[in-house]
Design an enzyme around this catalytic site. Structure first.
Site, PDB file in Angstrom:
ATOM      1  N   HIS A   1      26.261  31.050  37.467  1.00  0.00           N
ATOM      2  CA  HIS A   1      27.463  31.784  37.067  1.00  0.00           C
ATOM      3  C   HIS A   1      28.470  30.936  36.315  1.00  0.00           C
ATOM      4  CE1 HIS A   1      29.346  29.787  40.508  1.00  0.00           C
ATOM      5  NE2 HIS A   1      30.499  30.089  39.958  1.00  0.00           N
TER       6      HIS A   1
HETATM    7  C1  UD1 Z   1      35.406  32.504  39.045  1.00  0.00           C
HETATM    8  C2  UD1 Z   1      36.018  31.113  38.993  1.00  0.00           C
HETATM    9  C3  UD1 Z   1      34.952  30.076  39.271  1.00  0.00           C
HETATM   10  C4  UD1 Z   1      34.214  30.365  40.552  1.00  0.00           C
HETATM   11  C5  UD1 Z   1      33.689  31.794  40.554  1.00  0.00           C
HETATM   12  C6  UD1 Z   1      33.085  32.129  41.892  1.00  0.00           C
HETATM   13  C7  UD1 Z   1      37.907  30.892  37.422  1.00  0.00           C
HETATM   14  C8  UD1 Z   1      38.337  30.400  36.094  1.00  0.00           C
HETATM   15  N1  UD1 Z   1      36.586  30.846  37.671  1.00  0.00           N
HETATM   16  O1  UD1 Z   1      34.466  32.586  37.993  1.00  0.00           O
HETATM   17  O2  UD1 Z   1      35.560  28.805  39.378  1.00  0.00           O
HETATM   18  O3  UD1 Z   1      33.148  29.471  40.686  1.00  0.00           O
HETATM   19  O4  UD1 Z   1      34.772  32.692  40.304  1.00  0.00           O
HETATM   20  O5  UD1 Z   1      32.189  33.172  41.832  1.00  0.00           O
HETATM   21  O6  UD1 Z   1      38.723  31.299  38.205  1.00  0.00           O
HETATM   22  N2  UD1 Z   1      33.131  40.466  37.334  1.00  0.00           N
HETATM   23  C9  UD1 Z   1      32.725  41.683  37.796  1.00  0.00           C
HETATM   24  N3  UD1 Z   1      33.081  42.022  39.075  1.00  0.00           N
HETATM   25  C10 UD1 Z   1      33.806  41.234  39.890  1.00  0.00           C
HETATM   26  C11 UD1 Z   1      34.226  39.989  39.394  1.00  0.00           C
HETATM   27  C12 UD1 Z   1      33.882  39.607  38.112  1.00  0.00           C
HETATM   28  O7  UD1 Z   1      32.054  42.446  37.110  1.00  0.00           O
HETATM   29  O8  UD1 Z   1      34.084  41.604  41.046  1.00  0.00           O
HETATM   30  C13 UD1 Z   1      32.694  40.053  35.963  1.00  0.00           C
HETATM   31  C14 UD1 Z   1      33.668  40.446  34.867  1.00  0.00           C
HETATM   32  O9  UD1 Z   1      32.923  40.782  33.739  1.00  0.00           O
HETATM   33  C15 UD1 Z   1      34.418  39.152  34.614  1.00  0.00           C
HETATM   34  C16 UD1 Z   1      33.366  38.092  34.897  1.00  0.00           C
HETATM   35  O10 UD1 Z   1      32.580  38.621  35.941  1.00  0.00           O
HETATM   36  O11 UD1 Z   1      34.936  39.078  33.307  1.00  0.00           O
HETATM   37  C17 UD1 Z   1      33.936  36.754  35.307  1.00  0.00           C
HETATM   38  O12 UD1 Z   1      34.822  36.876  36.420  1.00  0.00           O
HETATM   39  P1  UD1 Z   1      36.013  35.812  36.629  1.00  0.00           P
HETATM   40  O13 UD1 Z   1      36.646  36.043  37.934  1.00  0.00           O
HETATM   41  O14 UD1 Z   1      36.872  35.779  35.436  1.00  0.00           O
HETATM   42  O15 UD1 Z   1      35.262  34.431  36.634  1.00  0.00           O
HETATM   43  P2  UD1 Z   1      33.980  33.975  37.443  1.00  0.00           P
HETATM   44  O16 UD1 Z   1      32.906  33.671  36.458  1.00  0.00           O
HETATM   45  O17 UD1 Z   1      33.677  34.931  38.530  1.00  0.00           O
HETATM   46  N1  UDP Z   2      27.287  33.448  47.807  1.00  0.00           N
HETATM   47  C1  UDP Z   2      27.107  34.675  48.440  1.00  0.00           C
HETATM   48  N2  UDP Z   2      26.347  35.624  47.807  1.00  0.00           N
HETATM   49  C2  UDP Z   2      25.776  35.409  46.586  1.00  0.00           C
HETATM   50  C3  UDP Z   2      25.964  34.153  45.967  1.00  0.00           C
HETATM   51  C4  UDP Z   2      26.741  33.204  46.593  1.00  0.00           C
HETATM   52  O1  UDP Z   2      27.593  34.898  49.545  1.00  0.00           O
HETATM   53  O2  UDP Z   2      25.114  36.323  46.075  1.00  0.00           O
HETATM   54  C5  UDP Z   2      28.107  32.430  48.496  1.00  0.00           C
HETATM   55  C6  UDP Z   2      27.450  31.090  48.660  1.00  0.00           C
HETATM   56  O3  UDP Z   2      26.636  31.072  49.810  1.00  0.00           O
HETATM   57  C7  UDP Z   2      28.655  30.169  48.760  1.00  0.00           C
HETATM   58  C8  UDP Z   2      29.655  30.824  47.838  1.00  0.00           C
HETATM   59  O4  UDP Z   2      29.228  32.171  47.683  1.00  0.00           O
HETATM   60  O5  UDP Z   2      29.190  30.177  50.069  1.00  0.00           O
HETATM   61  C9  UDP Z   2      29.674  30.119  46.515  1.00  0.00           C
HETATM   62  O6  UDP Z   2      30.395  30.863  45.608  1.00  0.00           O
HETATM   63  P1  UDP Z   2      30.134  30.822  44.044  1.00  0.00           P
HETATM   64  O7  UDP Z   2      28.804  30.253  43.766  1.00  0.00           O
HETATM   65  O8  UDP Z   2      30.440  32.179  43.531  1.00  0.00           O
HETATM   66  O9  UDP Z   2      31.305  29.879  43.523  1.00  0.00           O
HETATM   67  P2  UDP Z   2      31.534  28.297  43.501  1.00  0.00           P
HETATM   68  O10 UDP Z   2      31.259  27.760  44.848  1.00  0.00           O
HETATM   69  O11 UDP Z   2      30.639  27.735  42.447  1.00  0.00           O
HETATM   70  O12 UDP Z   2      32.954  28.174  43.086  1.00  0.00           O
END
Ligand code: UD1
Ligand code: UDP
Length: 354
Positions: free
Chosen positions: A204
């Site tokens: 991601h």
């Molecule tokens: C965010 C964090 C990242 C973290 C990740 C955990 C920032 C800059 N990034 O990244 O550090 O590792 O969360 O998962 O804060 N979307 C959906 N549904 C949701 C949420 C997101 O469809 O419930 C889609 C949307 O298209 C959105 C994209 O995911 O534009 C990215 O979501 P966003 O929260 O901006 O960043 P993450 O990639 O999730």
């Molecule tokens: N995780 C989860 N379901 C998923 C993928 C990840 O519960 O489908 C959990 C994972 O076990 C960990 C956390 O989400 O505890 C990590 O989050 P993510 O990878 O979204 O973000 P990051 O840690 O890179 O910021």
């Protein structure tokens, strides 16, 4: 004491699950604010239900947008709540836009800030997370560093006041929920997965998803691996796979994002884990699973130094080689505390506020 906690993204729900309950168990008052950065049921609600996280007092419903728009909208909404609630301290987690908005808004109002997961550094400023964590660390009053490396990173930036080496709340979380996962999760039966018969993958990170060359290289390596891959797909990655029209091999089983209990089960049952997630790298280490990290660096250097994590970037050949040949042995050394980090953090906050 009155603590106001700001969370908004999946990993923050898991981290807060241990600390929020401890704050309340000790008889303190906590106002929980969900920014709404993540909002799909399987990216948000499922964690509150499964992990018994208290219901948020406020949900800002900010949703997805550009960095400036998202962070700015959070700042505006949070300011109103901080002024109304007048907390003694604002508590933030990790390195997302919700973290930065929560800390910056408090700092401007002269409300003390506590940062869980302080001091992590990738030394790659292109990452939005690196910007968020550096800025948050420099305006925090209490900095809860999960590792000695994190303490030293802060020292190198002349941040020493308020720094505590507490261990990692994610180690608390996995210890707390591992047994529950065994009792409740049926994901392995549902997907008909026997132990060690598959590789678990998550992707991601923006540097991978938003770059067509990198994402193509990763998906093609996984598709050509000849191994069964289970891929709970983050919505960001789903969007880009569709946009780039990438071919996904039949050996890859894409599933929707899963809850934490199913995720623990999938990790425990997997032969190896290949990921770009920060949290998943640590969980692989806690669960003694070989971890292949599809990034050019990691903040969690202990997992690499101890031999259980290998950094392969997005290079297809390196990913394939590690899938075949990365087979660490021995027991991962303890590097993330004793599983009592949430108590340590709560005690330090209590003493600070008085
Ligand atoms: C965010 C964090 C990242 C973290 C990740 C955990 C920032 C800059 N990034 O990244 O550090 O590792 O969360 O998962 O804060 N979307 C959906 N549904 C949701 C949420 C997101 O469809 O419930 C889609 C949307 O298209 C959105 C994209 O995911 O534009 C990215 O979501 P966003 O929260 O901006 O960043 P993450 O990639 O999730
Ligand atoms: N995780 C989860 N379901 C998923 C993928 C990840 O519960 O489908 C959990 C994972 O076990 C960990 C956390 O989400 O505890 C990590 O989050 P993510 O990878 O979204 O973000 P990051 O840690 O890179 O910021």
């Amino acid at each position: 004491m009155k603590v106001l906690t700001v969370i908004g993204a999946r990993p923050q729900f898991i981290k807060a699950a241990t600390v929020s309950n401890k704050i309340r168990k000790d008889g303190n008052s906590e106002i929980l604010v969900h920014t709404g950065q993540h909002y799909d049921n399987n990216m948000s609600d499922i964690f509150f239900e499964e992990l018994a996280i208290p219901k948020p007092d406020y949900n800002l419903s900010i949703g997805s947008s550009s960095h400036g728009h998202q962070t700015g909208s959070m700042l505006i909404a949070l300011e109103e709540i901080y002024l109304k609630e007048k907390p003694d301290m604002v508590l933030v987690y990790g390195d997302t836009n919700s973290t930065l908005a929560g800390s910056l808004c408090a700092s401007k109002l002269l409300i003390p800030v506590a940062h869980v997961e302080a001091g992590l550094r990738s030394f790659n400023k292109v990452m939005p997370e690196e910007q968020n964590r550096i800025l948050t660390d420099h305006i925090s009053d209490l900095l809860f560093a999960p590792t000695l490396t994190a303490v030293n990173n802060l020292k190198n930036e002349n941040v020493t006041k308020g720094v505590h080496n507490t261990g990692d709340v994610m180690y608390d979380a996995i210890n707390l929920f591992k047994e529950r996962a065994k009792e409740i999760s049926t994901i392995n039966e549902k997907l008909d997965l026997s132990p060690d018969s598959y590789i678990l993958s998550t992707i991601h990170r923006a540097e991978n998803t938003d770059n067509i060359e990198r994402l193509t290289s990763i998906i093609s390596a996984l598709s050509n691996s000849g191994k069964k891959i289970i891929l709970p797909l983050h919505p960001r990655t789903k969007k880009f796979i569709e946009e780039y029209n990438l071919h996904v091999g039949e050996n890859i089983e894409i599933i929707d994002p899963v809850g934490y209990l199913d995720m623990i089960s999938l990790q425990e049952n997997a032969k190896k884990i290949v990921t770009d997630s920060g949290g998943v790298q640590k969980e692989a280490y806690f669960l003694k699973k070989p971890c292949i990290t599809m990034r050019d660096e990691t903040e969690w250097v202990e997992t690499v130094d101890n031999g259980w994590n290998v950094i392969v970037g997005s290079d297809s050949n390196k990913i394939l080689d590690a899938l075949d040949n990365f087979n660490p042995t021995g027991t991962p050394a303890s590097a993330f505390g004793n599983g009592d980090t949430s108590s340590i953090i709560t005690d330090i906050i209590g003493k600070y506020i008085g």
